[in-house]
Design a protein around this motif. Structure first.
Motif, mmCIF file in Angstrom:
data_model
loop_
_atom_site.group_PDB
_atom_site.id
_atom_site.type_symbol
_atom_site.label_atom_id
_atom_site.label_comp_id
_atom_site.label_asym_id
_atom_site.label_seq_id
_atom_site.Cartn_x
_atom_site.Cartn_y
_atom_site.Cartn_z
ATOM 1 N N LYS A 69 0.811 -1.221 0.000
ATOM 2 C CA LYS A 69 0.000 0.000 0.000
ATOM 3 C C LYS A 69 0.850 1.279 0.000
ATOM 4 C CE LYS A 69 -3.598 -2.453 2.507
ATOM 5 N NZ LYS A 69 -4.250 -2.647 3.791
ATOM 6 N N LEU A 70 2.140 1.141 0.180
ATOM 7 C CA LEU A 70 3.004 2.318 0.299
ATOM 8 C C LEU A 70 3.374 2.887 -1.069
ATOM 9 C CD1 LEU A 70 5.364 1.154 3.182
ATOM 10 C CD2 LEU A 70 3.250 2.488 3.321
ATOM 11 N N PRO A 71 3.636 4.190 -1.106
ATOM 12 C CA PRO A 71 4.035 4.806 -2.383
ATOM 13 C C PRO A 71 5.429 4.382 -2.819
ATOM 14 C CG PRO A 71 4.096 6.425 -0.615
ATOM 15 C CD PRO A 71 3.536 5.166 -0.033
ATOM 16 N N LYS A 74 6.679 -0.713 -6.685
ATOM 17 C CA LYS A 74 5.826 -1.299 -7.720
ATOM 18 C C LYS A 74 6.069 -2.804 -7.760
ATOM 19 C CE LYS A 74 5.976 2.759 -10.725
ATOM 20 N NZ LYS A 74 6.268 3.656 -9.646
ATOM 21 N N ASN A 75 5.052 -3.531 -8.148
ATOM 22 C CA ASN A 75 5.176 -4.971 -8.413
ATOM 23 C C ASN A 75 5.654 -5.785 -7.217
ATOM 24 O OD1 ASN A 75 4.463 -4.409 -11.121
ATOM 25 N ND2 ASN A 75 6.586 -3.957 -11.592
ATOM 26 N N LEU A 76 5.202 -5.447 -6.023
ATOM 27 C CA LEU A 76 5.631 -6.218 -4.851
ATOM 28 C C LEU A 76 5.066 -7.632 -4.938
ATOM 29 C CD1 LEU A 76 5.981 -5.135 -1.230
ATOM 30 C CD2 LEU A 76 4.899 -7.302 -1.744
ATOM 31 N N ALA A 110 13.688 7.040 -0.375
ATOM 32 C CA ALA A 110 12.560 7.739 0.254
ATOM 33 C C ALA A 110 11.584 6.732 0.855
ATOM 34 C CB ALA A 110 11.853 8.635 -0.760
ATOM 35 N N TYR A 111 11.358 5.635 0.142
ATOM 36 C CA TYR A 111 10.471 4.565 0.608
ATOM 37 C C TYR A 111 10.946 4.025 1.961
ATOM 38 C CZ TYR A 111 8.623 -0.227 0.732
ATOM 39 O OH TYR A 111 8.038 -1.406 1.111
ATOM 40 N N GLU A 116 5.233 5.139 7.582
ATOM 41 C CA GLU A 116 4.409 3.928 7.493
ATOM 42 C C GLU A 116 5.276 2.688 7.310
ATOM 43 O OE1 GLU A 116 2.228 7.409 5.531
ATOM 44 O OE2 GLU A 116 4.219 6.555 5.413
ATOM 45 N N HIS A 117 6.354 2.831 6.541
ATOM 46 C CA HIS A 117 7.289 1.714 6.331
ATOM 47 C C HIS A 117 7.980 1.370 7.647
ATOM 48 C CE1 HIS A 117 11.318 0.098 5.275
ATOM 49 N NE2 HIS A 117 10.611 -0.635 4.424
#
Length: 139
Positions: A69-71, A74-76, A110-111, A116-117
């Motif tokens: 759900k985090l920004p 991609k493609n987790l 940044a992620y 939230e991470h």
């Protein structure tokens, strides 16, 4: 007769345009090469505690669902070892593996700093005894 000549010349002109266009398109990369986009892969390996119940092991999947759900990412995808035939170069000792992609190193970094991470990592850290991360750039 005049109409036939006109049609014939139109067909010739169209064919010449088509051939010229294809030749030009195939030559363009030499004059304007497109950069191949890099992909940043973030690969995670987890060794869960041996004393976890089956329900707790199942609950650990919520960690990955939360990461989805985090920004930026991609493609987790996540899963368990495949059960491949044993061989000296194969490590199947981990419990879960996850992989995801990022468009840039800046987004990957940044992620990793998202509140939230960090909260998800804190929540599920008691579930595992070991974690390894492999970040890779693909051209």
């Amino acid at each position: 007769m005049e109409r036939r000549k006109f049609l014939f010349r139109s067909v010739q002109a169209s064919a010449l345009l088509l051939i010229s266009g294809n030749m030009l398109a195939s030559a363009l990369p030499m004059f304007n090469p497109q950069k191949k986009k890099k992909v940043y892969a973030h690969n995670l390996f987890f060794w869960l505690r041996n004393d976890l119940s089956a329900a707790e092991v199942e609950e650990f999947k919520n960690f990955f669902e939360g990461l989805k759900k985090l920004p930026y990412q991609k493609n987790l995808q996540y899963g368990k070892p495949a059960g491949s035939s044993p061989r000296s170069v194969l490590d199947s000792t981990y419990t879960y593996n996850a992989s995801m992609e990022f468009e840039s190193l800046e987004e990957l970094e940044a992620y990793g700093k998202l509140p939230e991470h960090l909260a998800l990592v804190q929540k599920y850290k008691p579930f595992f005894i070991k974690m390894l991360v492999y970040d890779t750039v693909y051209n």
